[in-house]
Design a protein around this motif. Structure first.
Motif, PDB file in Angstrom:
ATOM      1  N   VAL A 118       0.733  -1.133   0.111  1.00 18.76           N
ATOM      2  CA  VAL A 118       0.012  -0.034  -0.014  1.00 18.76           C
ATOM      3  C   VAL A 118       0.913   1.276  -0.016  1.00 18.76           C
ATOM      4  CG1 VAL A 118      -1.808   1.466   1.567  1.00 18.76           C
ATOM      5  CG2 VAL A 118      -2.017  -1.084   1.105  1.00 18.76           C
ATOM      6  N   PHE A 124      -5.043   5.238   2.951  1.00 20.14           N
ATOM      7  CA  PHE A 124      -5.576   4.028   3.335  1.00 20.14           C
ATOM      8  C   PHE A 124      -6.153   3.814   4.655  1.00 20.14           C
ATOM      9  CE2 PHE A 124      -4.385   0.067   5.718  1.00 20.14           C
ATOM     10  CZ  PHE A 124      -5.007  -0.873   4.906  1.00 20.14           C
ATOM     11  N   ASN A 127      -9.698   5.559   4.667  1.00 19.49           N
ATOM     12  CA  ASN A 127     -10.730   4.739   4.139  1.00 19.49           C
ATOM     13  C   ASN A 127     -11.169   3.885   4.976  1.00 19.49           C
ATOM     14  OD1 ASN A 127      -9.127   4.667   0.717  1.00 19.49           O
ATOM     15  ND2 ASN A 127     -10.538   6.077   1.694  1.00 19.49           N
ATOM     16  N   LEU A 144     -13.013  -3.164   1.145  1.00 23.72           N
ATOM     17  CA  LEU A 144     -12.541  -2.096   0.313  1.00 23.72           C
ATOM     18  C   LEU A 144     -12.195  -2.186  -1.193  1.00 23.72           C
ATOM     19  CD1 LEU A 144      -9.516  -0.711   2.624  1.00 23.72           C
ATOM     20  CD2 LEU A 144     -11.679   0.077   2.501  1.00 23.72           C
ATOM     21  N   ILE A 146     -10.711  -1.023  -4.967  1.00 22.29           N
ATOM     22  CA  ILE A 146      -9.551  -0.256  -5.492  1.00 22.29           C
ATOM     23  C   ILE A 146      -9.982   0.127  -6.566  1.00 22.29           C
ATOM     24  CG2 ILE A 146      -7.225  -0.210  -6.061  1.00 22.29           C
ATOM     25  CD1 ILE A 146      -7.750  -0.853  -3.029  1.00 22.29           C
ATOM     26  N   LYS A 264     -14.675   2.732  -1.306  1.00 25.18           N
ATOM     27  CA  LYS A 264     -13.707   3.018  -2.473  1.00 25.18           C
ATOM     28  C   LYS A 264     -12.537   3.508  -2.023  1.00 25.18           C
ATOM     29  CE  LYS A 264     -15.507   4.493  -6.100  1.00 25.18           C
ATOM     30  NZ  LYS A 264     -15.941   5.612  -7.309  1.00 25.18           N
ATOM     31  N   GLY A 265     -11.437   2.535  -2.312  1.00 24.84           N
ATOM     32  CA  GLY A 265      -9.800   3.069  -1.805  1.00 24.84           C
ATOM     33  C   GLY A 265      -9.431   3.752  -2.806  1.00 24.84           C
ATOM     34  N   LYS A 266      -8.935   4.930  -2.372  1.00 24.68           N
ATOM     35  CA  LYS A 266      -8.197   6.001  -3.267  1.00 24.68           C
ATOM     36  C   LYS A 266      -6.695   5.867  -3.169  1.00 24.68           C
ATOM     37  CE  LYS A 266     -12.032   7.860  -4.478  1.00 24.68           C
ATOM     38  NZ  LYS A 266     -12.469   8.978  -4.070  1.00 24.68           N
ATOM     39  N   TRP A 269      -2.259   0.579  -4.874  1.00 29.06           N
ATOM     40  CA  TRP A 269      -2.103  -0.728  -4.133  1.00 29.06           C
ATOM     41  C   TRP A 269      -1.746  -1.791  -5.105  1.00 29.06           C
ATOM     42  CZ3 TRP A 269      -5.250  -4.758  -6.008  1.00 29.06           C
ATOM     43  CH2 TRP A 269      -5.476  -5.868  -5.144  1.00 29.06           C
TER      44      TRP A 269
END
Length: 356
Positions: A118, A124, A127, A144, A146, A264-266, A269
């Protein structure tokens, strides 16, 4: 007050990183990125702002106990959960869930793989805090997602309901690794995210989900309630795993449950599922080569070369190749040949266990 707990799954053998990753020391225990910390240690560090060290559990195979103890000496034996055999991710989640329930039935549990990378860790954390807040006192099973950067066939996808004002979005569908044409449609639509395999839920919610969707597994691990945190726990777990069916948490619960949500992971990754994915995130030279070796390359591009300093690797006219020497194995193959690695490993076993 309910506390946060982290469960790190560290039982895989990392076959797609063979021969660097071996059965005796898989990739999660290796310093893959050259940071001085293994992937497991980096994962442990990543969660220390979200849960105290005493609330972090490692689920791994029995054979890796000594490695985990050496790499994370701050853990007690009660925090190192030893699987006698692999039974996929449902068992790896059920065991800690029912164990933590004995300690704190109101807690919130985060589940994460040990071998992901990450970047932008502050995002992270943000989120995850959003997911944790939503999971507390609710029936939500949260994952989560991506934001995809390309049509990728190596990841699972999550389709979600578009709700711009909500950070926690309802999940429509899960799709396992799609063919390229379908992956392109998912990517172009903007309605899909990659499934990172990171989950957040309350202890009460996940144990109830097991009781509803995987009742046989729930019954097995509930039976050991009074044995958790005692010297009889391991003997019980050895017997429990022998009775457990092998099924993933995605297929066993997430695809069947109705209260499934996604944050939604911004952050940046990678699941580091292959040499190709490692090549993607490493620094490269002017020819797009990653050289982690004592090497001389001629007219070669887009390659990954790895080897010990006491071995000189000389290569010419290669495009998109992996060249690596690790202990007693030299491997030369196309860098994107990840689907062949299981075959490589099985054939290597016929030459002797010392090569695997």
């Amino acid at each position: 007050m309910a506390q946060n707990y982290v469960v790190i799954m560290a039982g895989g053998i990392g076959s797609r990183f063979w021969p660097y990753s071996r059965a005796t020391e898989p990739k999660q225990f290796l310093d893959v990125l050259g940071t001085g910390r293994s992937l497991l240690q980096m994962t442990f560090d990543r969660f220390l702002n979200l849960a105290p060290a005493e609330n972090i559990y490692i689920v791994t195979n029995k054979r890796y106990y000594d490695i985990v103890k050496r790499q994370l000496p701050e853990l007690t034996d009660d925090q190192i959960l030893l699987e006698p055999i692999g039974r996929n991710t449902s068992a790896a989640v059920a065991y800690p869930a029912f164990k933590i329930k004995q300690r704190d039935p109101n807690g919130v549990m985060i589940v994460a793989p040990s071998d992901h990378v990450v970047f932008k860790e502050n995002i992270f954390e943000d989120n995850l805090k959003t997911a944790i807040k939503s999971a507390k006192g609710s029936e939500k099973l949260i994952t989560l997602g991506i934001v995809p950067t390309r049509p990728e066939t190596g990841y699972g996808y999550i389709q979600y309901h578009s709700s711009p004002l909500k950070k926690v979005k309802k999940v429509k569908t899960f799709t396992e690794k799609p063919e390229l044409e379908l992956a392109k449609k998912f990517y172009d639509s903007g309605d899909f995210v990659w499934n990172a395999g990171i989950f957040i839920w309350s202890i009460d919610t996940i144990t109830k989900a097991f009781q509803k969707h995987l009742e046989d597994i729930a019954v097995i691990f509930e039976e050991g309630a009074e044995l958790y945190y005692t010297d009889k726990e391991q003997a019980f777990i050895d017997e429990a795993y022998a009775q457990c069916k092998s099924i993933s948490i995605d297929y066993g619960i997430m695809e069947k449950a109705s209260d499934v949500y996604m944050v939604k992971g911004k952050f940046d990754w990678s699941d580091l599922g292959s040499w190709d994915s490692l090549h993607e995130i490493r620094d490269k030279d002017e020819n797009e080569n990653v050289v982690d070796a004592n090497a001389i390359l001629y007219n070669s591009k887009n390659c990954y070369v790895k080897g010990p300093d006491d071995t000189l690797i000389v290569a010419q006219d290669l495009d998109g190749y992996l060249v690596t020497k690790s202990d007693n194995v030299i491997l030369i193959c196309k860098k994107d040949a990840e689907k062949k690695f299981r075959e490589f490993l099985n054939d290597a076993k016929t030459k002797g266990e010392e090569f695997t």
